[in-house]
Motif scaffolding. Structure first.
Motif, PDB file in Angstrom:
ATOM      1  N   GLU A   1     105.228 -19.888  -7.741  1.00 48.76           N
ATOM      2  CA  GLU A   1     104.171 -18.893  -7.917  1.00 48.76           C
ATOM      3  C   GLU A   1     104.185 -18.247  -9.295  1.00 48.76           C
ATOM      4  O   GLU A   1     103.246 -17.529  -9.651  1.00 48.76           O
ATOM      5  CB  GLU A   1     104.303 -17.796  -6.860  1.00 48.76           C
TER       6      GLU A   1
ATOM      7  N   ARG B   1      98.379 -18.797 -11.075  1.00 46.53           N
ATOM      8  CA  ARG B   1      98.534 -17.941  -9.896  1.00 46.53           C
ATOM      9  C   ARG B   1      98.205 -16.489 -10.238  1.00 46.53           C
ATOM     10  O   ARG B   1      97.530 -15.794  -9.460  1.00 46.53           O
ATOM     11  CB  ARG B   1      99.968 -18.051  -9.364  1.00 46.53           C
TER      12      ARG B   1
ATOM     13  N   LYS C   1     101.312  -7.948  -4.978  1.00 45.28           N
ATOM     14  CA  LYS C   1     101.814  -9.287  -5.290  1.00 45.28           C
ATOM     15  C   LYS C   1     102.012  -9.453  -6.792  1.00 45.28           C
ATOM     16  O   LYS C   1     103.004 -10.047  -7.237  1.00 45.28           O
ATOM     17  CB  LYS C   1     100.845 -10.344  -4.764  1.00 45.28           C
TER      18      LYS C   1
ATOM     19  N   LEU D   1     105.485 -10.507  -8.681  1.00 43.75           N
ATOM     20  CA  LEU D   1     105.608 -11.653  -9.580  1.00 43.75           C
ATOM     21  C   LEU D   1     106.190 -11.227 -10.929  1.00 43.75           C
ATOM     22  O   LEU D   1     107.028 -11.935 -11.495  1.00 43.75           O
ATOM     23  CB  LEU D   1     104.245 -12.317  -9.783  1.00 43.75           C
TER      24      LEU D   1
END
Length: 623
Positions: A211, A216, A604, A608
């Motif tokens: 990811e 992404r 998210k 990341l």
């Protein structure tokens, strides 16, 4: 058999009861300041358990000098409540033990701390003063020694200890999942929350390596595929880059006038003639100014806890200095404070700056805040930049300048004051702030003139932005809130507080143009890269080029509770989660609001960024 509730037993419990009542009253003071709803009957059930757990331990294990132990515990809890109140007034955040890692910075900001102390906070220390006086009286000593020798029965202590532990668990366990730290502290109770953060393990669930890709990130941000010929690509290619980070500068200062006089005439002139981004927002955390340096130079988000200058200083950080060095630039940063402040020396090494200039270069003359004035910063920097240009035979340089004269508590020396203020702006933080920023603007204007005089202006790309908020919402009294209401035309709120300007000037390239889309400090580096014609194809970044993207999603941390973010439609402040969050409208002409999907995407993106930076290689530390 005598009941535990007999008068004899109650007499023995007098220390326990007395100090319980005393600390409960102090917790009520803290709740009044920290939480909008203030204290209630439930505060009793949320704060007493921790107090009683500690007092039960005293009753179990202290057979001598028990009173002294109670006094020390009382002092500890009093200092804890006071520290939490002071931290909240400055940052708007509930302090935890993680904040104590930066306690060495307190002496540097002591003026700011003293400015926050209101007289009505001080009565929480009154009992300690009284105890201190009584301790030196001989008769009092004899009475207290007698009291200290009295013990409560072990059975009663065991019952109270067990009940307190159960009550504490009932406060903590159901509220662990709450994202908003402020809400969590109110749901748990202040002391429960402090002990919870003390023992909670801060383990980050690292994202799957698959990811950690730009595609992404772009998918989460819903970015359109990049154009083969983006607007302004390479328009400033080969130019020097000068970034000026403006201390505590908020967007409302642009074009604001007092008595018909502009507060920031030089910045207003830049805004009228170059690129201006009025809907630009801070993303800093506990490291404040140093966090702004980190975000601007990396396009990553701040760490979950602590300043980036400490949490990420051991990493080899992909950065703007490293990108530019590969393009033949020299890279240096200028700050009039000592480089040890906020661990900047290590941060600059992690970012790959070739050289830094700090107090050793600027000296300590004409001091304001933490070092020499902005006039000294700009005067000595422009001379050094001219030398760098001459030494490098015209090859470009990157220079980042950190202004500082307009730092909280905005204690501008009288001889620096260049603006007369009406009576209503006297002796309050709003007037002090305006005067300090007027001086900062004056010094900046002189710097711009010097750049032009020395032939550096026409061949440079100049980027200016505010590092973080200047006027804290939580610090304002009633009259100061009225002044902010006059300035904004509405009640001063979070979106006003974290709104800082971004201005980009490049003679012959930039034109009078305002970009209305929202942006954050994480977007600064990609925007600069586009103007300089530097590809980010192999550089993972979380910001976006603001010249070619009109939609954005900007996660926030620290100054706003976890789970907060900015979208095109609103500034969203999380509650326990999404459903009980609060929305402040932004560019939402159609009445749109942020969605739960936006909320999930913002979280998210933070995960990341954390995952990527934590897995970067460690730097080889110099011996």
């Amino acid at each position: 058999m005598k009941s535990w509730f007999s008068s004899d037993r109650l007499l023995r419990a007098r220390l326990f009861v007395f100090f319980s009542v005393l600390l409960l009253l102090k917790s009520y003071v803290a709740w009044t300041i920290l939480f909008d709803n203030g204290p209630s009957w439930s505060t009793l059930l949320k704060e007493l358990p921790v107090i009683w757990i500690v007092f039960c331990l005293i009753e179990w294990f202290s057979s001598k000098r028990k009173l002294a132990v109670y006094l020390w515990v009382n002092l500890f809890f009093t200092l804890l409540f006071f520290s939490i109140i002071m931290y909240y007034k400055y940052y708007g955040v509930i302090a935890t033990y993680h904040s104590l890692k930066q306690v060495n910075q307190v002496t540097a900001v002591k003026k700011s701390v003293l400015k926050l102390v209101d007289p009505y906070y001080l009565p929480i220390f009154m009992d300690i003063v009284v105890f201190g006086i009584l301790m030196f009286r001989k008769k009092t000593k004899m009475v207290w020694n007698s009291i200290s020798s009295v013990r409560i029965s072990k059975k009663a202590v065991a019952i109270m200890f067990t009940a307190s532990v159960l009550l504490a668990l009932l406060d903590v366990l159901p509220n662990r999942a709450s994202l908003n730290e402020h809400v969590k502290a109110e749901q748990m109770g202040i002391l429960n929350y402090e002990f919870y953060t003390l023992f909670k393990k801060d383990e980050i669930e690292l994202a799957d390596p698959s990811e950690l890709t730009q595609s992404r990130i772009n998918e989460l941000k819903k970015l359109q595929p990049a154009s083969e010929s983006p607007a302004y690509w390479g328009a400033a290619k080969g130019r020097n880059l000068i970034i000026i980070q403006m201390e505590s500068f908020q967007s409302f200062l642009i074009d604001y006038k007092v008595g018909g006089k502009e507060v920031t005439p030089n910045l207003n002139r830049l805004v009228r003639n170059h690129f201006y981004f009025p809907n630009f927002y801070q993303q800093v955390g506990q490291g404040n100014t140093s966090d702004a340096e980190f975000i601007t130079n990396t396009s990553y988000y701040i760490p979950p806890r602590g300043p980036a200058s400490q949490e990420y200083a051991d990493k080899v950080l992909p950065s703007l200095p490293r990108l530019l060095e590969n393009q033949g630039y020299s890279t240096q940063t200028f700050h009039t404070n000592v480089v040890e402040f906020w661990n900047r020396g290590e941060l600059y090494s992690a970012l790959g700056f070739q050289r830094y200039y700090d107090q050793a270069f600027f000296g300590a003359d004409d001091a304001i805040a933490f070092g020499s004035s902005d006039e000294i910063l700009y005067d000595k920097t422009v001379e050094e930049l001219k030398k760098i240009e001459q030494r490098r035979d015209g090859k470009p340089f990157y220079a980042q300048l950190i202004s500082m004269s307009a730092h909280h508590p905005f204690d501008l020396p009288p001889e620096k004051n260049r603006m007369q203020m009406p009576e209503k702006y006297q002796d309050n933080i709003v007037g002090d702030y305006l005067r300090s920023q007027n001086y900062a603007d004056y010094a900046l204007g002189k710097f711009i003139d010097d750049l032009k005089e020395k032939g550096l202006w026409d061949n440079s790309l100049i980027v200016l932005y505010g590092d973080h908020r200047g006027v804290p919402m939580n610090q304002l009294d009633h009259e100061e809130k009225k002044l902010m209401l006059e300035i904004f035309g509405h009640e001063y709120n979070y979106k006003d507080m974290i709104n800082v300007p971004l201005i980009i000037a490049a003679p012959g390239v930039t034109e009078p143009k305002t970009f209305p889309q929202i942006g954050g400090q994480v977007d600064t580096m990609p925007t600069i890269a586009n103007l300089l014609g530097i590809s980010l194809d192999y550089y993972l970044h979380f910001g976006q080029d603001l010249l070619n993207n009109t939609s954005n999603l900007i996660p926030q941390r620290y100054y706003l509770p976890s789970g907060s973010f900015l979208s095109d439609s609103s500034l969203f402040l999380s509650g326990s989660g999404f459903q009980d969050g609060t929305q402040f409208p932004l560019l939402n002409e159609n009445g749109e609001v942020a969605t739960e999907e936006d909320f999930a995407r913002a979280l998210k993106l933070l995960n990341l960024s954390d995952s990527y930076v934590l897995q970067l290689p460690d730097r080889v530390q110099k011996e």
